[in-house]
Write an enzyme that holds these catalytic residues in place. Structure first.
Site: not given
Length: 235
Positions: A60, A84, A152
């Site tokens: 990813c 982040g 996710c």
């Protein structure tokens, strides 16, 4: 099933919009879901089918966040992208973050120097608890948001449940390193080397670990921890 393709993107987008509103910065949404399915989801299923254990987070980062997203940001005129990730940059190289429990340097190993020099990782020098405190101080509405866990697009399902929606079950033997049949499995693809939990072994002793898989013969071999060690590795 809808759960098999779970992704809380709507909530995540709303959280990002609220944060952008507090910071008074423009907000844009780019949809890379089709490319994500091809580069990450399909890759993951393909690797499990081949008997390997993939790392979707690495893919990813390589293909989406620091691939398509990075390229789009540069085309739009950005000087840098800031994410982040818990990682530090020193002299154009990646280093482990201050928060060892959250460090993500390992998942970013595919990043080339020309990309790293255009990246900012502002929270690499902070612990997660400090980041939450700072976010609260600046009035960001997501300062207490629960940590995301796992992959996710799988969400509340565990990996095996997800894989069973994509790869058919096929019963086979679980064989101990000493040759004994100690149980039955429902598909070699769902198990990974070193796995301890989720094995259907009724005999005493243990704990047992998956030490080898034979995809062609549909066999999982288990043993003790000492059986996991080898004298050579193919890299």
């Amino acid at each position: 099933s809808p759960q098999a393709n779970f992704c809380p993107w709507k909530e995540d987008r709303e959280d990002a919009m609220r944060a952008a509103s507090v910071l008074s910065i423009p907000f844009k949404t780019w949809d890379f879901s089709k490319q994500y399915k091809k580069s990450v989801t399909d890759y993951m299923i393909r690797e499990y089918k081949a008997g390997r254990t993939p790392n979707p987070d690495v893919m990813c980062n390589k293909e989406i966040k620091f691939g398509l997203f990075f390229e789009k940001a540069m085309k739009e005129g950005a000087d840098y992208i800031a994410t982040g990730h818990y990682v530090k940059i020193k002299n154009g190289r990646l280093f482990i973050a201050k928060d060892k429990n959250k460090d993500q340097s390992y998942f970013l190993w595919t990043l080339k120097e020309n990309i790293v020099e255009k990246c900012l990782f502002p929270i690499g020098d902070y612990k997660k608890s400090e980041v939450r405190r700072i976010a609260k101080k600046f009035g960001l509405p997501n300062h207490a948001k629960k940590d995301s866990q796992g992959v996710c697009f799988i969400g509340p399902l565990d990996m095996k449940d997800f894989l069973q929606t994509k790869i058919k079950t096929k019963m086979g033997n679980i064989i101990h390193a000493d040759g004994r049949i100690v149980g039955q499995h429902d598909g070699v693809y769902y198990y990974t080397i070193g796995q301890r939990h989720g094995l259907n072994i009724g005999t005493g002793g243990g704990p047992y670990f998956v030490v080898r898989k034979d995809i062609n013969k549909n066999i999982i071999y288990v043993g003790e921890e000492k059986d996991l060690y080898g004298k050579q590795a193919k890299v």
